[in-house]
Design a protein around this motif. Structure first.
Motif, mmCIF file in Angstrom:
data_model
loop_
_atom_site.group_PDB
_atom_site.id
_atom_site.type_symbol
_atom_site.label_atom_id
_atom_site.label_comp_id
_atom_site.label_asym_id
_atom_site.label_seq_id
_atom_site.Cartn_x
_atom_site.Cartn_y
_atom_site.Cartn_z
ATOM 1 N N ILE A 216 1.638 6.145 -7.738
ATOM 2 C CA ILE A 216 0.645 6.366 -6.605
ATOM 3 C C ILE A 216 1.193 5.385 -5.233
ATOM 4 O O ILE A 216 1.494 5.847 -4.289
ATOM 5 C CB ILE A 216 -0.754 5.910 -6.793
ATOM 6 C CG1 ILE A 216 -1.193 6.792 -7.822
ATOM 7 C CG2 ILE A 216 -1.583 6.074 -5.530
ATOM 8 C CD1 ILE A 216 -2.720 6.921 -8.462
ATOM 9 N N TYR A 217 1.444 4.093 -5.668
ATOM 10 C CA TYR A 217 1.761 2.921 -4.573
ATOM 11 C C TYR A 217 3.010 3.054 -4.084
ATOM 12 O O TYR A 217 3.310 3.305 -2.902
ATOM 13 C CB TYR A 217 1.377 1.649 -5.129
ATOM 14 C CG TYR A 217 1.777 0.627 -4.108
ATOM 15 C CD1 TYR A 217 0.947 0.319 -3.109
ATOM 16 C CD2 TYR A 217 2.912 -0.123 -4.086
ATOM 17 C CE1 TYR A 217 1.186 -0.672 -2.103
ATOM 18 C CE2 TYR A 217 3.551 -1.049 -3.241
ATOM 19 C CZ TYR A 217 2.477 -1.197 -2.120
ATOM 20 O OH TYR A 217 2.715 -2.305 -1.110
ATOM 21 N N ARG A 220 3.461 6.597 -1.968
ATOM 22 C CA ARG A 220 2.834 6.859 -0.788
ATOM 23 C C ARG A 220 3.343 6.123 0.616
ATOM 24 O O ARG A 220 3.926 4.861 0.335
ATOM 25 C CB ARG A 220 1.565 6.218 -1.369
ATOM 26 C CG ARG A 220 0.324 6.520 -0.439
ATOM 27 C CD ARG A 220 -0.867 5.918 -0.745
ATOM 28 N NE ARG A 220 -1.852 6.156 0.191
ATOM 29 C CZ ARG A 220 -2.172 5.091 0.919
ATOM 30 N NH1 ARG A 220 -1.898 3.835 0.641
ATOM 31 N NH2 ARG A 220 -3.318 5.101 1.710
ATOM 32 N N ALA A 228 7.700 5.415 2.518
ATOM 33 C CA ALA A 228 7.099 4.977 0.982
ATOM 34 C C ALA A 228 7.974 3.621 0.448
ATOM 35 O O ALA A 228 9.151 3.513 0.956
ATOM 36 C CB ALA A 228 7.633 6.046 0.096
#
Length: 370
Positions: A216-217, A220, A228
């Motif tokens: 996720i982190y 993103r 990202a």
């Protein structure tokens, strides 16, 4: 002002004249005189540190997480999170989650994980940073971390006490973790109130956090860079600088070496036995042992500063941590204390002394049928 004018032989100014001058003074200058710290916080020009390439600067910090996990005894406790962040890409280089407060060892383990290659192929952040920017916590100012940074040619930079300039990036990361990761977990806390019953162990929390970082982190887009973190870190075909070997890195970071003697049946550490055929040539010799307290399955053995081998514990292949072993020992001692009784009690219970422990001046005696 009147006293000063009289002393200088000048005509004293009127009250209205002084009042007019005072009203014309900017509030910022008044704040500088009455409260220098407040003036500095509101009016000081702040230089924003911004690394131009990946691994130019890493930041490290700790926080206690707003979630409860279950320790080895099933008690709910709040864990500590240590994070190392790449300043340029905002990618997470490493983390360490523990039930213990931040320490030199935890920081060293986090730095070791950040520098070396990860087993997860999606987590490619690695290498030796040029600078490590930290606060003035006891672990960050320790001689162990300082000497490790010198050996790895890392410039260790401390923020000024009470003036954590440039720490906003890692603070923002902690807010992201609080907003995006913790609300999905059982045992999440909001303002100290538990929203659901805790069910996760420390190991399960680590697995979930790594999945959050890689799934996720990192993929993103970041709000500040627009890219990202994982893509920005490897942008332009960036190749990190790596240490010569994992053994060399362990020697610098993992833990202060434990002196041990090689016995005929191996090496003893934390109540465990470690064996390896290579040790046969060193029976009776003094060696130094390095270990990862999170997993005592294996140890690294050094003789006169040179790496010899990795030794395994046949009885300990489950991968328990040093903390779990220490807790098991403490529980065993508590059980033993509960079973022991004095000599007076023994005299009054002569009818059943078989295999019953008796305490005599700190020594434990076991009565047997023999």
């Amino acid at each position: 002002m009147r006293a000063l004018a009289v002393a200088e032989g000048l005509k004293p100014p009127s009250y209205s004249s002084i009042g007019r001058l005072v009203r014309a003074i900017p509030e910022s200058r008044i704040a500088a005189g009455s409260d220098p710290a407040a003036y500095r916080d509101n009016h000081e020009l702040v230089h924003r540190r911004e690394a131009s390439i990946s691994n130019e600067m890493w930041q490290a910090d700790h926080t206690v997480l707003d979630v409860l996990v279950l320790d080895g005894d099933g008690n709910p406790v709040r864990p500590w999170l240590t994070v190392i962040l790449d300043d340029h890409s905002r990618a997470i280089a490493s983390y360490f989650i523990s039930l213990d407060a931040p320490s030199v060892l935890n920081t060293a383990l986090a730095l070791r994980q950040g520098i070396w290659r990860k087993s997860n192929p999606d987590w490619i952040v690695s290498g030796v940073p040029e600078q490590l920017y930290v606060d003035n916590g006891s672990d960050f100012i320790s001689e162990h971390i300082e000497q490790a940074c010198i050996s790895l040619k890392i410039r260790l930079i401390h923020s000024l006490p009470g003036r954590p300039r440039g720490r906003g990036k890692i603070e923002r990361l902690f807010r992201t973790i609080n907003d995006m990761f913790l609300p999905e977990l059982p045992g999440h806390l909001i303002k100290g109130k538990m929203l659901s019953a805790p069910t996760l162990s420390l190991g399960e929390l680590r697995i979930r956090f790594e999945a959050f970082v890689c799934g996720i982190y990192h993929p993103r887009p970041h709000g500040s860079t627009g890219e990202a973190p994982i893509a920005r870190w490897q942008k332009g075909g960036f190749l990190p600088t790596m240490p010569d070997s994992l053994e060399q890195l362990d020697m610098l970071l993992v833990h202060v070496p434990k002196p041990r003697k090689v016995l005929r049946d191996g090496i003893r550490l934390a109540g465990q036995r470690y064996v390896e055929p290579t040790l046969a040539a060193f029976v009776g010799e003094k060696v130094e042992v390095l270990y990862d307290p999170r997993d005592l399955t294996e140890i690294h053995v050094y003789h006169e500063g040179k790496f010899i081998c990795r030794a395994l514990s046949p009885e300990h292949l489950s991968g328990a941590s040093l903390r779990e072993i220490q807790r098991a020992r403490q529980n065993a001692k508590k059980r033993d204390r509960g079973e022991s009784f004095s000599m007076e009690e023994a005299d009054g219970n002569q009818e059943d002394t078989a295999s019953r422990p008796t305490s005599v001046r700190g020594l434990r005696l076991y009565a047997t049928d023999d």
